[in-house]
Design an enzyme around this catalytic site. Structure first.
Site, mmCIF file in Angstrom:
data_model
loop_
_atom_site.group_PDB
_atom_site.id
_atom_site.type_symbol
_atom_site.label_atom_id
_atom_site.label_comp_id
_atom_site.label_asym_id
_atom_site.label_seq_id
_atom_site.Cartn_x
_atom_site.Cartn_y
_atom_site.Cartn_z
ATOM 1 C CE LYS A 13 3.616 -20.235 35.702
ATOM 2 N NZ LYS A 13 4.670 -19.264 36.039
ATOM 3 N NE ARG A 88 0.422 -15.315 37.212
ATOM 4 C CZ ARG A 88 0.785 -15.725 36.002
ATOM 5 N NH1 ARG A 88 0.005 -16.525 35.322
ATOM 6 N NH2 ARG A 88 1.926 -15.357 35.509
ATOM 7 N NE ARG A 131 10.134 -14.697 29.329
ATOM 8 C CZ ARG A 131 9.107 -15.220 29.997
ATOM 9 N NH1 ARG A 131 9.170 -16.468 30.437
ATOM 10 N NH2 ARG A 131 8.063 -14.501 30.263
ATOM 11 N NE ARG A 164 5.908 -11.701 27.860
ATOM 12 C CZ ARG A 164 5.599 -12.858 28.458
ATOM 13 N NH1 ARG A 164 5.705 -13.989 27.804
ATOM 14 N NH2 ARG A 164 5.176 -12.878 29.693
ATOM 15 N NE ARG A 175 5.932 -11.232 34.929
ATOM 16 C CZ ARG A 175 6.566 -11.828 33.921
ATOM 17 N NH1 ARG A 175 7.555 -11.213 33.309
ATOM 18 N NH2 ARG A 175 6.200 -13.034 33.533
HETATM 19 P P1 AMP Z 1 2.265 -15.409 32.075
HETATM 20 O O1 AMP Z 1 2.609 -15.565 30.644
HETATM 21 O O2 AMP Z 1 1.636 -16.630 32.673
HETATM 22 O O3 AMP Z 1 3.414 -14.893 32.901
HETATM 23 O O4 AMP Z 1 1.125 -14.270 32.152
HETATM 24 C C1 AMP Z 1 1.352 -12.974 31.658
HETATM 25 C C2 AMP Z 1 0.460 -11.988 32.391
HETATM 26 O O5 AMP Z 1 -0.930 -12.309 32.163
HETATM 27 C C3 AMP Z 1 0.613 -11.972 33.903
HETATM 28 O O6 AMP Z 1 1.709 -11.195 34.345
HETATM 29 C C4 AMP Z 1 -0.730 -11.378 34.320
HETATM 30 O O7 AMP Z 1 -0.773 -9.991 34.116
HETATM 31 C C5 AMP Z 1 -1.694 -12.030 33.333
HETATM 32 N N1 AMP Z 1 -2.193 -13.314 33.873
HETATM 33 C C6 AMP Z 1 -1.940 -14.568 33.418
HETATM 34 N N2 AMP Z 1 -2.567 -15.490 34.148
HETATM 35 C C7 AMP Z 1 -3.225 -14.811 35.126
HETATM 36 C C8 AMP Z 1 -4.041 -15.194 36.225
HETATM 37 N N3 AMP Z 1 -4.304 -16.485 36.490
HETATM 38 N N4 AMP Z 1 -4.554 -14.217 37.008
HETATM 39 C C9 AMP Z 1 -4.323 -12.925 36.759
HETATM 40 N N5 AMP Z 1 -3.555 -12.485 35.764
HETATM 41 C C10 AMP Z 1 -3.001 -13.419 34.944
#
Ligand code: AMP
Length: 221
Positions: A13, A88, A131, A164, A175
């Site tokens: 994404k 999400r 990654r 990470r 996740r």
């Molecule tokens: P990402 O980089 O999009 O995978 O986001 C990293 C982390 O940020 C996720 O695993 C969540 O803990 C938090 N996060 C990002 N976007 C959201 C969202 N829309 N709702 C809740 N937590 C989020």
């Protein structure tokens, strides 16, 4: 155009969001990135978000929705935006519909299209386990299929690469469970609104971008 990207962790994404947002000339809004910036700055939001992020859980809806509300009222979103990683959960999607309706812009009352990046679980695990992220510039490297020239060092800025916390194997499994339970229902939610378009998100990055842009073109993007 107002666009949302959905897909499991590791679907690409973030990468596709960069290209698509540039192509459509709209700002890319990544909630994961905003949370990570807040964690790095040690802001109160970052302190609250970190415990959820590190364990592979979602930050509570209320915190996330407030953050997105603030971002969507900034002037650069007037001609549209691309959301990467939000919504999400179904309550976040309902809140977003309301936020967009309340913006009262010339773009109309709703989102235009929701692009789903389709990738299966095995592929997600393969991608995330390889990654690494750069401490310096944040660039993401895939050590299996697109490694930097020097082991553990970013080619772009010379920064050190690290894994990470949320890309560790047990966190990735969590996740994926969270995605299946909380986020996958968005496919039905947006499908019912007639806004969902799914594309195959496997294969070379450039091919996926072409598929995405082609799919969006059919929506006037
Ligand atoms: P990402 O980089 O999009 O995978 O986001 C990293 C982390 O940020 C996720 O695993 C969540 O803990 C938090 N996060 C990002 N976007 C959201 C969202 N829309 N709702 C809740 N937590 C989020």
């Amino acid at each position: 155009m107002r666009l949302v990207l959905v897909g499991p962790p590791g679907a690409g994404k973030g990468t596709q969001a960069e290209f698509i947002a540039a192509q459509l000339a709209v700002p890319k809004i990544s909630t994961g990135e905003i949370f990570r910036e807040n964690v790095a700055n040690g802001s109160p939001l970052g302190v609250r978000a970190r415990q959820y992020m590190d364990s592979g859980h979602l930050v509570p809806d209320e915190i996330t929705i407030n953050m997105v509300r603030d971002r969507l009222t900034e002037p650069d979103t007037a001609d549209g935006f691309l959301l990467d990683g939000f919504p999400r959960t179904v309550p976040q999607a309902v809140a977003l519909d309301k936020l967009v309706a309340d913006l009262g812009s010339d773009l109309g009352a709703g989102l235009d299209v929701v692009l789903e990046l389709v990738v299966d679980d095995d592929e997600v695990i393969r991608r995330l386990s390889g990654r690494r992220t750069c401490h310096g510039c944040g660039k993401i490297w895939h050590v299996d299929f697109d490694p930097p020239l020097r082991d553990g060092v970013c080619d772009r800025c010379g920064g050190e690469l690290f894994q990470r916390e949320d890309d560790l194997a047990e966190t990735v499994a969590e996740r994926l469970r969270v995605y299946a339970r909380d986020t996958a229902p968005l496919v039905d939610y947006y499908g019912a609104q007639g806004k969902l378009v799914g594309i195959d998100a496997t294969g070379p990055v450039e091919d996926i971008t072409v598929r995405a842009i082609d799919a969006l073109r059919s929506y006037g993007g």
